[in-house]
Design a protein around this motif. Sequence first.
Motif, PDB file in Angstrom:
ATOM      1  N   ASP A   1       0.644   4.136  -2.750  1.00 37.43           N
ATOM      2  CA  ASP A   1       0.335   5.524  -2.400  1.00 37.43           C
ATOM      3  C   ASP A   1       1.175   6.497  -3.230  1.00 37.43           C
ATOM      4  O   ASP A   1       0.671   7.506  -3.733  1.00 37.43           O
ATOM      5  N   LYS A   2       2.445   6.205  -3.365  1.00 36.64           N
ATOM      6  CA  LYS A   2       3.326   7.075  -4.147  1.00 36.64           C
ATOM      7  C   LYS A   2       2.912   7.087  -5.616  1.00 36.64           C
ATOM      8  O   LYS A   2       2.948   8.132  -6.278  1.00 36.64           O
TER       9      LYS A   2
ATOM     10  N   ARG B   1      -7.793  -0.500  -5.303  1.00 42.09           N
ATOM     11  CA  ARG B   1      -7.418   0.866  -4.922  1.00 42.09           C
ATOM     12  C   ARG B   1      -7.005   1.676  -6.155  1.00 42.09           C
ATOM     13  O   ARG B   1      -7.382   2.851  -6.305  1.00 42.09           O
TER      14      ARG B   1
ATOM     15  N   ASN C   1       0.825  -1.208   0.000  1.00 44.16           N
ATOM     16  CA  ASN C   1       0.000   0.000   0.000  1.00 44.16           C
ATOM     17  C   ASN C   1       0.860   1.258   0.000  1.00 44.16           C
ATOM     18  O   ASN C   1       0.528   2.250  -0.657  1.00 44.16           O
ATOM     19  N   ALA C   2       1.973   1.230   0.720  1.00 45.82           N
ATOM     20  CA  ALA C   2       2.854   2.391   0.758  1.00 45.82           C
ATOM     21  C   ALA C   2       3.426   2.695  -0.623  1.00 45.82           C
ATOM     22  O   ALA C   2       3.498   3.860  -1.044  1.00 45.82           O
TER      23      ALA C   2
ATOM     24  N   LYS D   1      -9.143   4.975  -7.662  1.00 47.41           N
ATOM     25  CA  LYS D   1      -8.494   6.278  -7.802  1.00 47.41           C
ATOM     26  C   LYS D   1      -8.541   6.765  -9.245  1.00 47.41           C
ATOM     27  O   LYS D   1      -8.798   7.960  -9.506  1.00 47.41           O
TER      28      LYS D   1
ATOM     29  N   LEU E   1      -0.148   6.569  -6.812  1.00 46.18           N
ATOM     30  CA  LEU E   1      -1.404   7.307  -6.941  1.00 46.18           C
ATOM     31  C   LEU E   1      -1.164   8.817  -6.897  1.00 46.18           C
ATOM     32  O   LEU E   1      -1.830   9.587  -7.602  1.00 46.18           O
ATOM     33  N   THR E   2      -0.197   9.216  -6.085  1.00 44.09           N
ATOM     34  CA  THR E   2       0.150  10.647  -6.031  1.00 44.09           C
ATOM     35  C   THR E   2       0.688  11.129  -7.374  1.00 44.09           C
ATOM     36  O   THR E   2       0.318  12.204  -7.867  1.00 44.09           O
TER      37      THR E   2
END
Length: 289
Positions: free
Chosen positions: A61-62, A86, A57-58, A90, A64-65
Motif C-alpha cells: 500500500d505504501k 495488485r 499488503n500493508a 495499479k 502504491l501511494t
Amino acid sequence: MTARPDPVLPHPTTTWFHVHLVSDSTGETLSTLLKSTSAQFETARPLEHVAALVRSNAQLDKVLTRIEQAPGLVMYTIVDRQLRRRLEVKCAELQVPAIPVLDPLLNAFTDYLDLKQTTETGAQHRLDADYFRRIAAMDYTLAHDDGQSTWDLDNADVVLVGVSRTSKTPTCMYLAHRGVKAANIPLVPTSDPPPELFTLRKPLIVGLTASPLRLSQIRKTRLNNLTAEESADAYYEEDRVRDEITKAKRMFAKQGWPIIDVTRRSVEETAAKVLTLLSARRGGDVTQG
C-alpha cells in the motif's frame, strides 16, 4: 599546484524520470539492472525510489501511494502472485510501465530445463551466502599465505605444508574459491616450522611434495624469488632439493599427514585431491560449491 578536475555535470538537456524499484528481497538486482540500462541513455537520469522487502499488503500500500505521487517506470521482482497482481493493476490504472525484470529469464530457464520455478522469496540469496563464504575464505587464505598469522591456524579448514615451489599458494587460492579456508606453511632449510603447526587439531594438514628433478627445474626459472642469503646454485641444485624433499617426507610420515605428489598434477587436480581428503575427514560432508 595540481588543478582539481571539474565535476561531471548533467547534460544541459538532461531528462529526469522517476523509477520505482519494488522487490520482496534486497532490491540489489533491480538497482544493478537500472544502472546498467540507464547508462545507455546519455541525457536521461533516473530518480530512484527503492522499496525493498515488500512482502505484505500493508507494505505494498505504501509503495502504491509513492508510485501515485511520483509516477514513473516500475521495475519489480515479487514472487507472491496476489501482490504482483495488485501492483500490475495499479500501474495499469496510472498508465505507467510495470516491468517484471526477471520473468523473461525465468521463463527461458523453465522452457529449457522443463522444470517448475520455485516460489521461494529471496531464493537467489542462497547464492549470495555462498558468495560471502567464498569471500571469507579468500580473506583468510590471503592473510595466511606463506606462513603468515600462524597464531590463527586452527581456524583453517586446510593447511598445506611443503618445500618451496610445490604449488602451495595457487592450490590454496583455488581452494578459497571453493569456500575452503586454506593456509600454507613453507618448509625452509634454514629454519624450523612454526611450533603451532604441530598442535593443530581442527584443520586437515596435507604435505605437498614433488620430484627433485622437476622441482629443481622449476626453481631455476624462479630465481627472482630467492632471499638475499641464498645463492642461485644452492636454491635449485638437485642434491639439495632432494635432501629438502626427503626431510619433508619424513616429517609428514612422522606426523601422520597425508602426502600429495604434485609433480604431474595441475593445481586443479591437487585441489580436487585435497577436497576429497577433506570430505573423508568430515564424513562425506562436502559443502564446497
